[in-house]
Design a protein around this motif. Structure first.
Motif, short mmCIF file in Angstrom:
data_model
loop_
_atom_site.label_atom_id
_atom_site.label_comp_id
_atom_site.label_asym_id
_atom_site.label_seq_id
_atom_site.Cartn_x
_atom_site.Cartn_y
_atom_site.Cartn_z
N PHE A 13 0.84 -1.19 0.00
CA PHE A 13 0.00 0.00 0.00
C PHE A 13 0.88 1.25 0.00
CE2 PHE A 13 -2.66 -3.21 2.05
CZ PHE A 13 -3.85 -3.06 1.35
N PHE A 14 0.32 2.36 -0.48
CA PHE A 14 1.01 3.64 -0.44
C PHE A 14 0.38 4.51 0.63
CE2 PHE A 14 2.05 2.29 -4.74
CZ PHE A 14 3.40 2.60 -4.79
N ILE A 15 1.20 5.26 1.36
CA ILE A 15 0.71 6.18 2.38
C ILE A 15 1.01 7.60 1.90
CG2 ILE A 15 0.88 6.91 4.79
CD1 ILE A 15 -0.21 4.06 4.43
N GLY A 16 0.00 8.45 1.96
CA GLY A 16 0.14 9.85 1.56
C GLY A 16 -0.65 10.73 2.49
N ARG A 17 -0.69 12.01 2.19
CA ARG A 17 -1.46 12.97 2.99
C ARG A 17 -2.43 13.70 2.08
NH1 ARG A 17 1.89 14.64 8.14
NH2 ARG A 17 0.11 14.03 9.37
#
Length: 66
Positions: A13-17
């Protein structure tokens, strides 16, 4: 809306804001690359978890259609 990717998790998974809703499609160079599956963290500046459609993809900045 522009979303800066912070890192990739060991499960892919990718984590972003950013401020988006769960289920929002994520685009990279006008191509649909994933979907927002979770929102967590502080209310004023939440983190988002993105599930990519392909596991071998590398992203740095993505966009939503909202």
């Amino acid at each position: 809306m522009k979303i800066k990717i912070l890192h990739k998790t060991p499960k892919g998974f990718f984590i972003g804001r950013g401020f988006v809703k769960i289920g929002t499609d994520v685009f990279y160079k006008r191509k649909k690359v994933g979907k927002v599956v979770d929102i967590f963290g502080p209310v004023k500046n939440p983190y988002i978890k993105i599930k990519p459609y392909k596991k071998d993809i590398v992203l740095d900045v993505v966009y939503t259609n909202k």
